[in-house]
Scaffold this motif. Structure first.
Motif, PDB file in Angstrom:
ATOM      1  N   LYS A   1      -4.473  11.542  -4.586  1.00 50.69           N
ATOM      2  CA  LYS A   1      -3.018  11.721  -4.575  1.00 50.69           C
ATOM      3  C   LYS A   1      -2.367  10.402  -4.172  1.00 50.69           C
ATOM      4  CE  LYS A   1      -3.583  16.564  -3.182  1.00 50.69           C
ATOM      5  NZ  LYS A   1      -5.067  16.493  -3.138  1.00 50.69           N
ATOM      6  N   PRO A   2      -1.057  10.233  -4.464  1.00 54.16           N
ATOM      7  CA  PRO A   2      -0.383   8.950  -4.158  1.00 54.16           C
ATOM      8  C   PRO A   2      -0.079   8.794  -2.667  1.00 54.16           C
ATOM      9  CG  PRO A   2       1.194  10.483  -5.101  1.00 54.16           C
ATOM     10  CD  PRO A   2      -0.134  11.170  -5.160  1.00 54.16           C
ATOM     11  N   ASN A   3      -1.142   8.810  -1.880  1.00 48.07           N
ATOM     12  CA  ASN A   3      -1.001   8.607  -0.436  1.00 48.07           C
ATOM     13  C   ASN A   3      -1.618   7.259  -0.069  1.00 48.07           C
ATOM     14  OD1 ASN A   3       0.146  11.211  -0.008  1.00 48.07           O
ATOM     15  ND2 ASN A   3      -1.911  12.098  -0.144  1.00 48.07           N
ATOM     16  N   TYR A   4      -0.863   6.450   0.661  1.00 46.85           N
ATOM     17  CA  TYR A   4      -1.296   5.081   0.948  1.00 46.85           C
ATOM     18  C   TYR A   4      -1.219   4.779   2.444  1.00 46.85           C
ATOM     19  CZ  TYR A   4      -0.914   4.218  -4.078  1.00 46.85           C
ATOM     20  OH  TYR A   4      -1.073   4.266  -5.429  1.00 46.85           O
ATOM     21  N   LEU A   5      -2.170   3.990   2.871  1.00 45.74           N
ATOM     22  CA  LEU A   5      -2.111   3.380   4.196  1.00 45.74           C
ATOM     23  C   LEU A   5      -1.569   1.968   4.019  1.00 45.74           C
ATOM     24  CD1 LEU A   5      -2.757   2.993   7.220  1.00 45.74           C
ATOM     25  CD2 LEU A   5      -5.108   2.426   6.550  1.00 45.74           C
ATOM     26  N   ASN A   6      -0.392   1.681   4.583  1.00 41.60           N
ATOM     27  CA  ASN A   6       0.255   0.367   4.448  1.00 41.60           C
ATOM     28  C   ASN A   6       0.247  -0.369   5.777  1.00 41.60           C
ATOM     29  OD1 ASN A   6       1.331   1.997   2.131  1.00 41.60           O
ATOM     30  ND2 ASN A   6       2.295   0.040   1.681  1.00 41.60           N
ATOM     31  N   VAL A   7      -0.010  -1.671   5.691  1.00 42.39           N
ATOM     32  CA  VAL A   7      -0.047  -2.530   6.884  1.00 42.39           C
ATOM     33  C   VAL A   7       0.696  -3.819   6.577  1.00 42.39           C
ATOM     34  CG1 VAL A   7      -1.547  -3.936   8.341  1.00 42.39           C
ATOM     35  CG2 VAL A   7      -2.197  -1.601   7.821  1.00 42.39           C
ATOM     36  N   TYR A   8       1.436  -4.332   7.547  1.00 43.02           N
ATOM     37  CA  TYR A   8       2.005  -5.678   7.436  1.00 43.02           C
ATOM     38  C   TYR A   8       1.895  -6.375   8.785  1.00 43.02           C
ATOM     39  CZ  TYR A   8       6.398  -4.680   9.936  1.00 43.02           C
ATOM     40  OH  TYR A   8       7.318  -4.375  10.897  1.00 43.02           O
ATOM     41  N   PHE A   9       1.969  -7.713   8.751  1.00 44.81           N
ATOM     42  CA  PHE A   9       1.815  -8.527   9.952  1.00 44.81           C
ATOM     43  C   PHE A   9       3.115  -9.307  10.187  1.00 44.81           C
ATOM     44  CE2 PHE A   9      -2.306  -7.893   8.056  1.00 44.81           C
ATOM     45  CZ  PHE A   9      -3.115  -7.581   9.136  1.00 44.81           C
ATOM     46  N   PRO A  10       3.825  -9.017  11.278  1.00 43.21           N
ATOM     47  CA  PRO A  10       5.110  -9.694  11.530  1.00 43.21           C
ATOM     48  C   PRO A  10       4.992 -11.206  11.631  1.00 43.21           C
ATOM     49  CG  PRO A  10       4.837  -7.780  12.971  1.00 43.21           C
ATOM     50  CD  PRO A  10       3.527  -7.999  12.290  1.00 43.21           C
ATOM     51  N   HIS A  11       3.863 -11.702  12.138  1.00 47.72           N
ATOM     52  CA  HIS A  11       3.723 -13.152  12.355  1.00 47.72           C
ATOM     53  C   HIS A  11       2.643 -13.738  11.440  1.00 47.72           C
ATOM     54  CE1 HIS A  11       6.250 -12.374  15.778  1.00 47.72           C
ATOM     55  NE2 HIS A  11       5.355 -11.592  16.331  1.00 47.72           N
ATOM     56  N   ARG A  12       2.569 -13.233  10.234  1.00 53.57           N
ATOM     57  CA  ARG A  12       1.524 -13.672   9.299  1.00 53.57           C
ATOM     58  C   ARG A  12       1.656 -15.151   8.945  1.00 53.57           C
ATOM     59  NH1 ARG A  12       1.620 -14.063   3.748  1.00 53.57           N
ATOM     60  NH2 ARG A  12      -0.394 -13.886   2.661  1.00 53.57           N
ATOM     61  N   LYS A  13       2.875 -15.619   8.606  1.00 56.86           N
ATOM     62  CA  LYS A  13       3.060 -17.011   8.203  1.00 56.86           C
ATOM     63  C   LYS A  13       2.693 -17.965   9.335  1.00 56.86           C
ATOM     64  CE  LYS A  13       6.598 -16.218   4.673  1.00 56.86           C
ATOM     65  NZ  LYS A  13       7.982 -16.532   4.235  1.00 56.86           N
ATOM     66  N   ARG A  14       3.139 -17.615  10.546  1.00 57.67           N
ATOM     67  CA  ARG A  14       2.818 -18.466  11.695  1.00 57.67           C
ATOM     68  C   ARG A  14       1.307 -18.506  11.932  1.00 57.67           C
ATOM     69  NH1 ARG A  14       5.354 -16.361  17.053  1.00 57.67           N
ATOM     70  NH2 ARG A  14       7.150 -16.287  15.641  1.00 57.67           N
ATOM     71  N   TYR A  15       0.666 -17.343  11.764  1.00 59.75           N
ATOM     72  CA  TYR A  15      -0.785 -17.269  11.965  1.00 59.75           C
ATOM     73  C   TYR A  15      -1.529 -18.127  10.936  1.00 59.75           C
ATOM     74  CZ  TYR A  15      -5.452 -15.161  11.942  1.00 59.75           C
ATOM     75  OH  TYR A  15      -6.807 -14.966  11.967  1.00 59.75           O
ATOM     76  N   LEU A  16      -1.118 -18.023   9.658  1.00 62.56           N
ATOM     77  CA  LEU A  16      -1.777 -18.819   8.619  1.00 62.56           C
ATOM     78  C   LEU A  16      -1.549 -20.298   8.824  1.00 62.56           C
ATOM     79  CD1 LEU A  16      -0.974 -16.655   5.456  1.00 62.56           C
ATOM     80  CD2 LEU A  16      -3.171 -16.892   6.622  1.00 62.56           C
ATOM     81  N   PHE A  17      -0.334 -20.668   9.264  1.00 66.72           N
ATOM     82  CA  PHE A  17      -0.066 -22.086   9.525  1.00 66.72           C
ATOM     83  C   PHE A  17      -0.928 -22.591  10.680  1.00 66.72           C
ATOM     84  CE2 PHE A  17       2.231 -25.490  11.718  1.00 66.72           C
ATOM     85  CZ  PHE A  17       2.411 -26.380  10.668  1.00 66.72           C
ATOM     86  N   ARG A  18      -1.097 -21.747  11.703  1.00 70.25           N
ATOM     87  CA  ARG A  18      -1.939 -22.145  12.826  1.00 70.25           C
ATOM     88  C   ARG A  18      -3.398 -22.272  12.411  1.00 70.25           C
ATOM     89  NH1 ARG A  18      -0.443 -18.425  15.965  1.00 70.25           N
ATOM     90  NH2 ARG A  18      -2.222 -17.019  15.851  1.00 70.25           N
TER      91      ARG A  18
END
Length: 513
Positions: free
Chosen positions: A233-250
């Motif tokens: 069924k169209p049920n999803y687990l969604n995740v996002y990271f508030p500080h993703r850009k800062r983390y990748l830059f670090r």
């Protein structure tokens, strides 16, 4: 170096530097993209692990329901399964029982046979045989029911699939699975999650973090329960990271920061090299102008001295006392003029080598200005000009070298005379300005273009006039003025415009008695 060669060199350096910057930027972008892809893959693997854990968790729950014989939603009531064997009333005669049962399940096969014959049920031995048979039958029934429950647990799983998603998933276990998966894949970064249902192009958050709000930040979706019997069924687990850009830059900083620093240094060195080349080119032009001016300035007195000496030598004129006196006076004045010009050049050399020694003492600027203007007034009147002196400073005591400061004022007055019109008008003024003594010298001369204001204090610099040398000089006077003022911790400013005169303002720290 010719102008064409200089321009070619600058263009080539710019092309090489631009190419290098482009290559560095491409490498930085590639490194950043690789790091971002690795991070995205780690997150997707973690979410996939969570989805598998939720699926296995539901299978475990279905097996538990099957073991208890309890359907989801029965609230603990056991399933009532009837006895497949009827109880017959006692009768006389011969009894014969035969049972054969087999069933093919999902994961195993069950088969059992039992047969017994007894005679007269009134016989005690026969009754014991019947009793044993009944016990065996009941045990057989129990084992059959247990096998059915264990073998058909998938039916319980299908029953669970029909339940609402909020009942199928425990939010506490979802959070625990997420934390464990993130830790396993070494994603040490704050995240927000939500369970969403996407039906008819409309997303609904069923549960998750209360402050879940990705805005423009990228989300990572993971489809849940992909192995459902009737399809996911169209049920999803969604995740996002508030500080993703800062983390990748670090994470990529160890690669990016040194590259940026080195590229910045290279650009700075390139700019400095271009600046030095331009300054050298400018200095070369100034020195050429200086040589032309010096040749013109020295040629006149030398020619005059040579001519006067020749007149005395060849006897072309009568060697009367008056004639000899006149010629000798001319030689003396021109020699003095030549010596003065050479002294100016030597004086600037002393400044540049740092061998100038100032004799500092306290003196009154007002008195110094009065002395200078009284001595200079005669020269102004000889050109039908006017010299205005305005002594307005109430506290005019400063500490400095009076001789050099006097020379500064003389230089400014001399320039005012040189560049004034036929009838010069000059103003000399003293004032107090915020614990400073200001001396201003203003004229009604030809003025200085704004584009030359920052260069007139450079050594040998003269405002361009082509090949016209109607004003004598080496371009050293204002350079001398600027150095003396700087050595006294003062400042000098110029206000001028073409054909509107020039005004110099000098500020010296005053001594408050």
């Amino acid at each position: 170096m010719s102008r064409k060669m200089l321009i070619t060199l600058i263009v080539l350096m710019a092309i090489v530097l631009s190419g290098l910057i482009l290559v560095q930027t491409t490498m930085i972008k590639s490194a950043s993209d690789i790091r971002e892809e690795q991070f995205d893959q780690l997150v997707q693997n973690a979410l996939n692990m969570v989805a598998i854990q939720l699926d296995l968790d539901e299978q475990r729950l279905a097996r538990e329901y099957a073991r208890r014989g309890e359907l989801p939603g029965m609230n603990g009531k056991r399933e009532e399964l009837g006895n497949v064997f009827p109880y017959n009333s006692p009768a006389r005669g011969t009894l014969s029982f035969s049972l054969s049962y087999s069933n093919q399940g999902v994961i195993s096969r069950f088969e059992e046979q039992y047969e017994v014959q007894v005679g007269d049920p009134s016989d005690s031995l026969s009754m014991m045989g019947v009793e044993g048979f009944m016990k065996q039958s009941l045990e057989q029934q129990r084992r059959r029911k247990e096998w059915l429950r264990n073998a058909d647990w998938w039916n319980y799983k299908i029953a669970l699939e029909d339940m609402p998603l909020e009942e199928r998933i425990d939010s506490t276990r979802v959070k625990a699975f997420l934390d464990a998966a993130m830790a396993q894949f070494r994603i040490d970064l704050e995240y927000k999650y939500a369970i969403k249902n996407s039906t008819m192009a409309k997303e609904t958050i069923l549960f998750g973090d209360s402050d879940y709000n990705p805005k423009n930040r990228g989300e990572y979706p993971q489809l849940l329960f992909q192995n459902d019997y009737y399809g996911p069924k169209p049920n999803y687990l969604n995740v996002y990271f508030p500080h993703r850009k800062r983390y990748l830059f670090r994470q990529t900083g160890l690669t990016i920061i040194p590259t940026i620093i080195l590229t910045g240094l290279l650009i700075a060195i390139f700019a400095y090299a271009i600046l030095v080349i331009m300054r050298q080119k400018k200095l070369s032009n100034i020195k050429n102008d200086f040589i032309n001016n010096m040749t013109h300035e020295l040629k006149t007195p030398i020619s005059t001295i040579s001519l006067a000496s020749q007149m005395l030598q060849d006897g072309s004129i009568a060697n009367t006392p008056s004639t000899i006196e006149h010629v000798s006076k001319v030689i003396f004045q021109e020699s003095k003029r030549l010596s003065f010009q050479v002294e100016k050049v030597l004086q600037m050399a002393v400044f540049n080598e740092g061998r100038l020694k100032l004799k500092l003492r306290e003196f009154d600027v007002n008195k110094m200005i009065e002395t200078v203007t009284s001595n200079f007034e005669l020269r102004v009147k000889n050109k039908n000009g006017v010299l205005h002196t305005e002594i307005m400073a109430e506290d005019a005591v400063i500490k400095g070298d009076e001789v050099h400061i006097t020379n500064v004022i003389f230089n400014l007055l001399d320039n005012a005379m040189k560049y004034s019109r036929e009838n010069p008008e000059i103003w000399v003024r003293t004032e107090n300005r915020k614990n400073q003594v200001m001396i201003s010298v203003q004229d009604n001369g030809i003025g200085i273009g704004k584009e030359h204001h920052d260069q007139i204090f450079d050594r040998f610099y003269r405002v361009p006039t082509g090949n016209v040398h109607d004003v004598k000089g080496f371009g050293l006077g204002l350079s001398y003025v600027k150095k003396i003022v700087d050595l006294h911790n003062g400042t000098i400013k110029v206000e001028s415009a073409l054909n509107k005169g020039t005004k110099f303002k000098i500020y010296f720290p005053q001594i408050n008695n």
